[in-house]
Write a protein that holds these residues in place. Structure first.
Motif, PDB file in Angstrom:
ATOM      1  N   LEU A  21     -61.208 -29.216  86.452  1.00 37.16           N
ATOM      2  CA  LEU A  21     -60.131 -30.094  86.900  1.00 37.16           C
ATOM      3  C   LEU A  21     -58.894 -29.994  86.010  1.00 37.16           C
ATOM      4  O   LEU A  21     -57.769 -30.177  86.473  1.00 37.16           O
ATOM      5  CB  LEU A  21     -60.609 -31.547  86.924  1.00 37.16           C
ATOM      6  CG  LEU A  21     -61.338 -32.022  88.172  1.00 37.16           C
ATOM      7  CD1 LEU A  21     -61.831 -33.447  87.967  1.00 37.16           C
ATOM      8  CD2 LEU A  21     -60.437 -31.946  89.390  1.00 37.16           C
ATOM      9  N   ALA A  22     -59.091 -29.714  84.729  1.00 39.80           N
ATOM     10  CA  ALA A  22     -57.966 -29.694  83.791  1.00 39.80           C
ATOM     11  C   ALA A  22     -56.881 -28.723  84.224  1.00 39.80           C
ATOM     12  O   ALA A  22     -55.691 -28.968  84.000  1.00 39.80           O
ATOM     13  CB  ALA A  22     -58.466 -29.347  82.386  1.00 39.80           C
ATOM     14  N   SER A  23     -57.269 -27.618  84.866  1.00 36.39           N
ATOM     15  CA  SER A  23     -56.278 -26.611  85.251  1.00 36.39           C
ATOM     16  C   SER A  23     -55.355 -27.099  86.358  1.00 36.39           C
ATOM     17  O   SER A  23     -54.320 -26.481  86.621  1.00 36.39           O
ATOM     18  CB  SER A  23     -56.980 -25.322  85.689  1.00 36.39           C
ATOM     19  OG  SER A  23     -57.740 -25.533  86.862  1.00 36.39           O
ATOM     20  N   PHE A  24     -55.706 -28.206  87.022  1.00 31.28           N
ATOM     21  CA  PHE A  24     -54.871 -28.728  88.101  1.00 31.28           C
ATOM     22  C   PHE A  24     -53.919 -29.830  87.629  1.00 31.28           C
ATOM     23  O   PHE A  24     -53.149 -30.355  88.423  1.00 31.28           O
ATOM     24  CB  PHE A  24     -55.751 -29.259  89.243  1.00 31.28           C
ATOM     25  CG  PHE A  24     -56.465 -28.170  89.987  1.00 31.28           C
ATOM     26  CD1 PHE A  24     -55.881 -27.548  91.074  1.00 31.28           C
ATOM     27  CD2 PHE A  24     -57.721 -27.750  89.584  1.00 31.28           C
ATOM     28  CE1 PHE A  24     -56.536 -26.532  91.751  1.00 31.28           C
ATOM     29  CE2 PHE A  24     -58.387 -26.731  90.250  1.00 31.28           C
ATOM     30  CZ  PHE A  24     -57.789 -26.122  91.339  1.00 31.28           C
ATOM     31  N   LEU A  25     -53.982 -30.180  86.348  1.00 26.61           N
ATOM     32  CA  LEU A  25     -53.089 -31.218  85.839  1.00 26.61           C
ATOM     33  C   LEU A  25     -51.684 -30.694  85.592  1.00 26.61           C
ATOM     34  O   LEU A  25     -50.739 -31.466  85.486  1.00 26.61           O
ATOM     35  CB  LEU A  25     -53.640 -31.809  84.536  1.00 26.61           C
ATOM     36  CG  LEU A  25     -54.980 -32.532  84.609  1.00 26.61           C
ATOM     37  CD1 LEU A  25     -55.293 -33.175  83.267  1.00 26.61           C
ATOM     38  CD2 LEU A  25     -54.991 -33.570  85.711  1.00 26.61           C
ATOM     39  N   GLY A  26     -51.536 -29.380  85.488  1.00 27.87           N
ATOM     40  CA  GLY A  26     -50.233 -28.811  85.183  1.00 27.87           C
ATOM     41  C   GLY A  26     -49.911 -28.944  83.705  1.00 27.87           C
ATOM     42  O   GLY A  26     -50.548 -29.698  82.970  1.00 27.87           O
ATOM     43  N   ASP A  27     -48.913 -28.190  83.262  1.00 27.05           N
ATOM     44  CA  ASP A  27     -48.529 -28.246  81.848  1.00 27.05           C
ATOM     45  C   ASP A  27     -47.045 -28.540  81.674  1.00 27.05           C
ATOM     46  O   ASP A  27     -46.474 -28.310  80.611  1.00 27.05           O
ATOM     47  CB  ASP A  27     -48.889 -26.932  81.144  1.00 27.05           C
ATOM     48  CG  ASP A  27     -48.267 -25.714  81.822  1.00 27.05           C
ATOM     49  OD1 ASP A  27     -47.482 -25.894  82.777  1.00 27.05           O
ATOM     50  OD2 ASP A  27     -48.574 -24.587  81.401  1.00 27.05           O
ATOM     51  N   ALA A  28     -46.407 -29.044  82.726  1.00 29.53           N
ATOM     52  CA  ALA A  28     -44.991 -29.383  82.629  1.00 29.53           C
ATOM     53  C   ALA A  28     -44.804 -30.585  81.708  1.00 29.53           C
ATOM     54  O   ALA A  28     -45.722 -31.387  81.501  1.00 29.53           O
ATOM     55  CB  ALA A  28     -44.419 -29.681  84.014  1.00 29.53           C
ATOM     56  N   SER A  29     -43.599 -30.715  81.166  1.00 30.85           N
ATOM     57  CA  SER A  29     -43.337 -31.818  80.238  1.00 30.85           C
ATOM     58  C   SER A  29     -43.276 -33.159  80.957  1.00 30.85           C
ATOM     59  O   SER A  29     -43.518 -34.206  80.354  1.00 30.85           O
ATOM     60  CB  SER A  29     -42.026 -31.568  79.484  1.00 30.85           C
ATOM     61  OG  SER A  29     -40.946 -31.404  80.394  1.00 30.85           O
TER      62      SER A  29
END
Length: 392
Positions: A49-57
Motif C-alpha cells: 500500500l505504501a507505494s500508492f501514497l505518493g511522494d509529493a510534498s
C-alpha cells in the motif's frame, strides 16, 4: 467458474467512471480542461500500500463513511498544485478543497449503486505515512486501491488520486449489488499471493542471470479497461521482449527494462566486453526469455501442466507504445483485462517491469493457480466477479 467478460469489464470500469467523474468535477471547479490519464483497480497486499501514497510534498487525505467507508489520498505534483492555486486565487488553501471535490466526484459513482449515502469528511494533510497505512483497511493481507492520474489539458503536472475502501464493507457492498456475487477477503488474498509469487520469480531469475540482487520488489493485480492498458507505463524508453504463451494457459507477457543509463542491462549480462548492438539486443532478449519462463513455470508447476512460450519479440520503444500493441490485440474480444504487474529494481540504473495479461478465456486456470499457490482447496473467482460495483 469462469467469470464472463462483462463482469471483468464492470470491475475496472466502475473505477474508470469514478476517475473520469473526478476529473470532470475538477474542471467544473477550475474552468481548466482536465482529464484522467490512468485509471486502474488494483488488488495489493498490505505492505504494498505504501507505494500508492505518493511522494509529493503536498498530500491530502479525505475520509468517507456511510454506505461505504475508507479514504482517498490525493498527491499533488508541484506544477499541478501551483496551477490550481493560481486558477482559484486561494494559494495552497485551494488544495484541500480540490481533494474534497475529487473524492466527492469519485464516490458519487459508488453512491449511485448504494441504498444509502456516502458522506465525505473534512480533508486533512498527510503528515504521517505510518498512521495512514495503519488506518487503511486490509483484510487477510489484501486491500483494494482505485487509482487515477488526473492531469490538466496544458500538461502542468499530475494529481495522483487513490481511493482505498475498507475491504469488508466494500465486499458486502458488492455482494448486495448482485445475487450472483460471492466474494471473500480470503479469495482476494489468493490473488495477492499469485502476484507476490510471480514477482519473487522475476527477482530470483534476474539475480541468477545478472548477479545483481533486487533492492526493491513491488507486485499487484490490476484490472484495467483495455483502452487504458498503455497508461500502465509512462512514455520513458523501455527495452525488453514480449512473449505469448499457449498450452495450459494463454497469456501475453512483457518483460521490460527501464534504464537510467543506456546499455546498463547489456553491461550486467556481458560484463567487461565491448558488445555490438546485435549482441546487446540478444542479451536483453535472453534475459527477458529466462524471466518470463520463470514466471510461467511457476504457474505451470502449481497445476501440474505445461505452458509453452513463444520466441521473444524484441522491443525498444516508449512504454505506452509497447503496451498499445497488447491493447490492440485484446481489444478485439475484451472490454477490460486483468494484469499481473511486478516491478523489480536491480540497482539505481536498472528497473524491470513485468506485465502479464492472462487471456480472459482462461480465467478458470488462473483461479486454479491462485488456489494451489495458497494451499486453499476453494478455487476463487477470477477476476473477482463484479468487484467494480456492477455494469451500467
Amino acid at each position: 467458474m469462469r467469470v464472463d467478460l462483462e463482469s471483468l469489464a464492470s470491475f475496472s470500469q466502475t473505477g474508470d467512471r469514478g476517475g473520469v467523474r473526478a476529473a470532470d468535477s475538477l474542471e467544473a471547479l477550475t474552468g481548466v480542461p482536465a482529464y484522467c490519464d490512468l485509471t486502474r483497480t488494483t488488488l495489493v497486499d498490505g505492505e504494498g500500500l505504501a507505494s500508492f501514497l505518493g511522494d509529493a510534498s503536498t498530500r491530502i487525505e479525505v475520509p468517507f463513511d456511510g454506505a461505504l467507508s475508507g479514504r482517498a489520498l490525493v498527491s499533488y505534483e508541484k506544477p499541478f498544485a501551483a496551477r490550481i492555486a493560481e486558477e482559484l486565487g486561494m494559494g495552497s488553501g485551494a488544495l484541500p478543497e480540490v481533494a474534497n471535490i475529487l473524492t466527492s466526484g469519485f464516490v458519487d459513482v459508488w453512491a449511485e449503486q448504494a441504498e444509502s449515502t456516502i458522506d465525505i469528511q473534512p480533508p486533512r494533510p498527510v503528515e504521517d505515512d505510518a498512521r495512514v497505512l495503519e488506518d487503511a483497511a486490509v483484510a487477510d493481507g489484501s486491500a483494494f486501491v482505485f487509482e487515477s492520474h488526473v492531469e490538466l489539458a496544458d500538461g502542468d503536472g499530475t494529481c495522483r488520486f487513490a481511493v482505498l475502501p475498507d475491504v469488508e464493507p466494500f465486499v458486502d457492498y458488492l455482494e448486495a449489488g448482485s445475487e450472483d456475487v460471492t466474494l471473500s477477503p480470503g479469495e482476494l488474498a489468493a490473488y495477492v499471493q499469485l502476484t507476490a509469487e510471480s514477482a519473487s520469480a522475476v527477482a530470483d531469475h534476474l539475480a541468477a542471470m545478472t548477479g545483481i540482487d533486487a533492492n526493491g520488489v513491488e507486485s499487484h493485480l490490476d484490472f484495467v479497461p483495455v483502452e487504458r492498458v498503455p497508461s500502465l507505463l509512462d512514455d520513458a524508453a523501455y527495452e525488453g521482449a514480449v512473449f505469448e504463451s499457449e498450452g495450459g494457459l494463454n497469456t501475453v507477457i512483457a518483460v521490460l527494462f527501464d534504464e537510467s543509463e543506456q546499455g546498463a542491462v547489456a553491461d550486467a549480462m556481458l560484463p567487461g566486453s565491448d558488445h555490438d548492438p546485435s549482441m546487446a539486443q540478444s542479451a536483453v532478449a535472453e534475459l527477458g526469455n529466462v524471466t518470463a519462463s520463470g514466471v510461467l513455470d511457476g504457474w505451470a508447476n502449481a497445476i501440474d501442466t505445461s505452458i509453452d512460450i513463444s520466441t521473444p519479440s524484441h522491443v525498444h520503444d516508449d512504454g505506452r507504445a509497447v503496451l498499445d500493441t497488447v491493447a490492440a490485440a485484446y481489444g478485439r474480444h475484451a472490454d477490460a483485462i486483468a494484469v499481473v504487474d511486478a516491478t523489480v529494481a536491480l540497482d539505481e540504473d536498472v528497473t524491470c517491469r513485468v506485465c502479464a495479461f492472462p487471456d480472459p478465456q482462461d480465467a478458470d486456470t488462473v483461479a486454479e493457480i491462485a488456489s494451489e499457490l495458497t494451499g486453499d482447496e476453494t478455487v476463487p473467482e477470477f477476476p473477482p466477479e463484479d468487484a467494480g460495483g456492477g455494469g451500467e
